[in-house]
Design a protein around this motif. Structure first.
Motif, mmCIF file in Angstrom:
data_model
loop_
_atom_site.group_PDB
_atom_site.id
_atom_site.type_symbol
_atom_site.label_atom_id
_atom_site.label_comp_id
_atom_site.label_asym_id
_atom_site.label_seq_id
_atom_site.Cartn_x
_atom_site.Cartn_y
_atom_site.Cartn_z
ATOM 1 N N VAL A 97 0.844 -1.191 0.000
ATOM 2 C CA VAL A 97 0.000 0.000 0.000
ATOM 3 C C VAL A 97 0.880 1.242 0.000
ATOM 4 O O VAL A 97 0.704 2.159 -0.797
ATOM 5 N N VAL A 98 1.852 1.280 0.906
ATOM 6 C CA VAL A 98 2.791 2.390 1.001
ATOM 7 C C VAL A 98 4.012 1.884 1.751
ATOM 8 O O VAL A 98 3.907 1.021 2.634
ATOM 9 N N ASP B 10 8.313 5.675 -0.332
ATOM 10 C CA ASP B 10 7.308 6.533 -0.962
ATOM 11 C C ASP B 10 7.289 7.905 -0.307
ATOM 12 O O ASP B 10 7.610 8.065 0.878
ATOM 13 N N THR C 297 -10.580 -0.099 2.539
ATOM 14 C CA THR C 297 -9.851 1.126 2.880
ATOM 15 C C THR C 297 -8.876 0.840 4.011
ATOM 16 O O THR C 297 -9.227 0.229 5.019
ATOM 17 N N TYR D 134 -3.776 8.948 7.880
ATOM 18 C CA TYR D 134 -4.046 8.772 6.459
ATOM 19 C C TYR D 134 -5.019 7.617 6.210
ATOM 20 O O TYR D 134 -5.072 6.650 6.971
ATOM 21 N N VAL D 135 -5.776 7.727 5.113
ATOM 22 C CA VAL D 135 -6.566 6.619 4.588
ATOM 23 C C VAL D 135 -6.310 6.529 3.093
ATOM 24 O O VAL D 135 -5.923 7.509 2.446
ATOM 25 N N THR D 136 -6.500 5.334 2.556
ATOM 26 C CA THR D 136 -6.314 5.155 1.120
ATOM 27 C C THR D 136 -7.536 5.673 0.372
ATOM 28 O O THR D 136 -8.673 5.392 0.740
ATOM 29 N N ARG E 62 -9.024 6.566 -3.863
ATOM 30 C CA ARG E 62 -9.118 5.799 -5.108
ATOM 31 C C ARG E 62 -7.750 5.602 -5.757
ATOM 32 O O ARG E 62 -7.468 4.544 -6.309
ATOM 33 N N LEU F 177 -3.275 8.772 -1.347
ATOM 34 C CA LEU F 177 -3.536 8.795 0.086
ATOM 35 C C LEU F 177 -4.275 10.070 0.449
ATOM 36 O O LEU F 177 -3.966 11.157 -0.053
ATOM 37 N N GLU G 2 -15.232 5.174 7.711
ATOM 38 C CA GLU G 2 -13.897 5.775 7.650
ATOM 39 C C GLU G 2 -13.740 6.938 8.612
ATOM 40 O O GLU G 2 -12.937 7.850 8.390
#
Length: 399
Positions: free
Chosen positions: A249-250, A254, A275, A292-294, A296, A299, A326
């Motif tokens: 994801v990260v 990054d 998510t 943070y949230v993911t 589309r 982030l 979320e």
């Protein structure tokens, strides 16, 4: 496993079923549009005898049920389930453990919407000194215990961070004898399955080394999220197992949304929609730490170190939990090591739920907080101490 959650019942703040005037719902110090009430308070009778003195690990499900570990007078430790009308003792110190010996200590309590409770328990058995246990429909069954053969080889020696989904599938971190190998495992009625192991190739290069605090998280679709380090490059990353395959994801290679390079991740979260939420730190960034949230394709930053929320300057983020909408509940980790407020962050902004100095339903004022959690109804449960020295588990419900 010092990286993982402590394996002892921490004497944080303990409580008992509230009764009398304190049990009535009250506005107290709750945010506008919500009601706050004490569910358990120290000094009140504990089911099974004595009075509560300490508590830890409150878990809140979508129905509003609460599971938690607690101590009562006489150093009696137990795991409880509150269903909104009554409290049940699920396991207690001195009770025979199904794996042998008797229970002594409990922690890492988790709960799903079926009222199935999972907890980590220590026992007096020489082989099965520690294990994960499942309490369901009035029975307790061992999920996994120390000394039990591990699927990759060797035997299990340590466990941490259990999580349970709606199908009663349990995921956890386990360490095995022989070279300090560890992994993330899944437990079902069919047995124990390794999901990802140290030494396994990582999709970002190198091999997984160990799995950090808060790992794993799982959802009802069978996805499992985790934070891991890799060797030989020494990177850290957030990953999701999709179809048995780890997908990054990260990672610390990054860039953070506000600039700078990520250096660390923690307090992992995962929804049924997939998510992923986490706390991320970044070097040489105008936002050294964020929530943070993911999204589309990018982030999304829900909260930033340095921004103001409800008159408070946000610093560092700890003890976060996310619901299916979320919304993330969290506390501030600095400058005071004792959290003095609880916040909720969403895409619409950040607001305080309750703060030190707010009036509690008992007409005392809150002094400190701990262990916040949030469900899909927007209810927030937390531990609090008031200025009269009493501790309690409180529940905030939207009106």
């Amino acid at each position: 496993m010092t990286r993982l959650s402590a394996l002892l019942l921490v004497p944080v703040l303990l409580a008992a079923p509230a009764s009398g005037p304190a049990a009535a719902a009250a506005q107290g110090g709750a945010a506008p549009g919500s009601i706050i009430r004490p569910i358990f308070l120290t000094g009140q009778p504990a089911p099974g005898g004595g009075t509560f003195t300490e508590f830890s690990d409150p878990a809140l499900n979508g129905r509003g049920d609460l599971a938690f570990a607690a101590l009562s007078t006489g150093s009696q430790a137990a795991v409880y389930l509150w269903n909104g009308t009554g409290t049940t003792v699920l396991a207690k110190r001195g009770q025979p453990a199904p794996s042998g010996g008797v229970f002594t200590v409990f922690n890492d309590v988790v709960l799903n919407d079926r009222q199935t409770v999972v907890f980590l328990g220590r026992t007096t058995d020489r082989a099965a000194q520690q294990g994960l246990y499942l309490a369901r429909a009035g029975t307790i069954a061992p999920i996994i215990v120390t000394g039990q053969p591990a699927p990759p080889g060797g035997v299990f020696s340590d466990f941490a961070n259990p999580t349970i989904n709606a199908a009663d599938v349990v995921a956890f971190v386990g360490r095995m004898t022989g070279g300090g190998q560890e992994g993330i495992f899944s437990a079902t009625e069919g047995g124990i399955t390794p999901l990802v192991l140290s030494g396994q190739p990582a999709p970002t290069g190198g091999k997984f080394q160990f799995f950090l605090d808060g790992s794993p998280l799982q959802n009802d679709r069978g996805e499992v999220a985790f934070i891991a380090s890799t060797v030989p490059r020494g990177t850290f990353g957030v990953y999701v197992l999709v179809g048995g395959r780890p997908v990054p994801v990260v990672t610390t290679e990054d860039d953070a949304p506000a600039g700078g390079r990520f250096t660390e991740f923690g307090f992992l979260m995962l929804t049924n929609a997939g998510t992923v939420g986490f706390v991320g730190r970044a070097a040489r960034s105008p936002v050294p730490e964020g929530l943070y949230v993911t999204g589309r394709a990018v982030l999304v930053t829900l909260a930033r170190q340095g921004e103001a929320a409800s008159g408070e300057a946000l610093t560092t983020f700890v003890n976060s939990a996310m619901n299916e909408q979320e919304s993330i509940v969290f506390e501030l980790g600095t400058p005071d090591p004792i959290p003095r407020a609880i916040f909720v962050a969403a895409r619409a902004g950040v607001r305080a739920v309750v703060r030190a100095g707010d009036l509690a339903p008992s007409r005392q004022r809150y002094r400190a907080f701990g262990s916040p959690t949030i469900n899909d109804r927007g209810q927030v449960a937390f531990v609090a101490e008031t200025d009269d020295g009493r501790h309690g588990i409180y529940l905030v419900s939207p009106q």
